[in-house]
Write an enzyme that holds these catalytic residues in place. Structure first.
Site, PDB file in Angstrom:
ATOM      1  N   ASP A  11      -6.223  10.204  -3.595  1.00  0.00           N
ATOM      2  CA  ASP A  11      -5.299   9.415  -2.800  1.00  0.00           C
ATOM      3  C   ASP A  11      -4.544   8.490  -3.761  1.00  0.00           C
ATOM      4  O   ASP A  11      -4.984   8.289  -4.904  1.00  0.00           O
ATOM      5  CB  ASP A  11      -6.093   8.622  -1.765  1.00  0.00           C
ATOM      6  N   ASP A  13      -2.268   5.105  -2.777  1.00  0.00           N
ATOM      7  CA  ASP A  13      -2.346   3.690  -2.417  1.00  0.00           C
ATOM      8  C   ASP A  13      -3.771   3.317  -2.008  1.00  0.00           C
ATOM      9  O   ASP A  13      -4.329   3.908  -1.086  1.00  0.00           O
ATOM     10  CB  ASP A  13      -1.392   3.377  -1.259  1.00  0.00           C
ATOM     11  N   ASP A 174      -9.986   6.048  -0.375  1.00  0.00           N
ATOM     12  CA  ASP A 174     -10.536   4.778   0.104  1.00  0.00           C
ATOM     13  C   ASP A 174     -10.539   4.653   1.617  1.00  0.00           C
ATOM     14  O   ASP A 174     -11.044   3.675   2.154  1.00  0.00           O
ATOM     15  CB  ASP A 174      -9.711   3.612  -0.470  1.00  0.00           C
TER      16      ASP A 174
END
Length: 231
Positions: A11, A13, A174
């Site tokens: 991922d 951001d 995240d």
């Protein structure tokens, strides 16, 4: 568990970079231009993860589940995009040890990918400006394919392009979107503790429990590198 990993997807951001300062600045520049009060950075952070369209919609409404009329959305979106495209890396920075972690994984000759819900154009621009783009064999954005995370489609697409089976690819993220996409695609998953998602909370749910949790990216290398022979 990780001995057969042949590729790693990340991922963007909240995993590779902390982009909240610039996303919040652009969201507030849009709101101010439209005569709205600025939002706290933490509020904007809670709106991130489902792509730019969702972020703009939430930032205009000031509510994660709020409604915005089409006219306001039509006026606000280009303002956000113009500001963000020009200020995308003003304050956005890789997390500590991001480059070290990526460099270590490259020594294992593993192809690396970015799978983000950010638009592909903006993702590539950000990675380039932060001198991270050359680490990756492919960048898939939220608008690259008809579906985005938590759909497994982006991960299946990356696995096909890289010539690896999904079960031999690792997804690092995240958020719930990252972990749901990994499980749906049949990939193993790594959750990071330093991003925007509450990894401790996500780990309590079978649907979003990662296979491995790390506090910094070099820990992934430590789990993937071949075992050293004992004396």
């Amino acid at each position: 568990m990780l001995k057969n990993i042949q590729a790693v997807a990340f991922d963007l951001d909240g995993t590779l970079v902390d982009s909240i300062p610039d996303l919040a600045a652009s969201a507030n520049a849009m709101r101010v231009e439209l005569g709205l009060a600025e939002l706290p950075r933490e509020t904007v952070q809670s709106y991130v993860g489902d792509g730019i369209n969702a972020l703009v919609h939430r930032a205009l409404s000031g509510d994660y589940h709020g409604k915005v009329n089409a006219n306001l959305l039509e006026r606000g979106f280009p303002v956000f995009m113009r500001h963000y495209a020009h200020h995308i890396a003003n304050a956005t920075r890789p997390y500590p040890e991001t480059e070290a972690g990526l460099g270590l994984l490259k020594t294992l000759h593993l192809p690396l990918a970015v799978v983000t819900n950010k638009s592909e154009m903006l993702a590539v621009k950000l990675l380039k400006e932060l001198n991270l783009l050359d680490y990756f064999s492919i960048v898939v954005g939220g608008d690259t394919l008809p579906e985005r995370k938590p759909s497994p489609e982006p991960l299946w697409y990356v696995a096909e392009i890289l010539g690896v089976a999904p079960e031999n690819m690792l997804m690092v993220g995240d958020s719930h979107n990252d972990l749901l996409a990994a499980k749906a695609a049949g990939c193993l998953s790594v959750g990071v503790t330093f991003g925007y998602g509450n990894m401790a909370q996500l780990a309590c749910d079978d649907a979003t429990r990662p296979d491995l949790i790390v506090n910094k990216l070099p820990e992934i290398y430590e789990n993937l590198r071949p075992s050293q022979p004992k004396d």
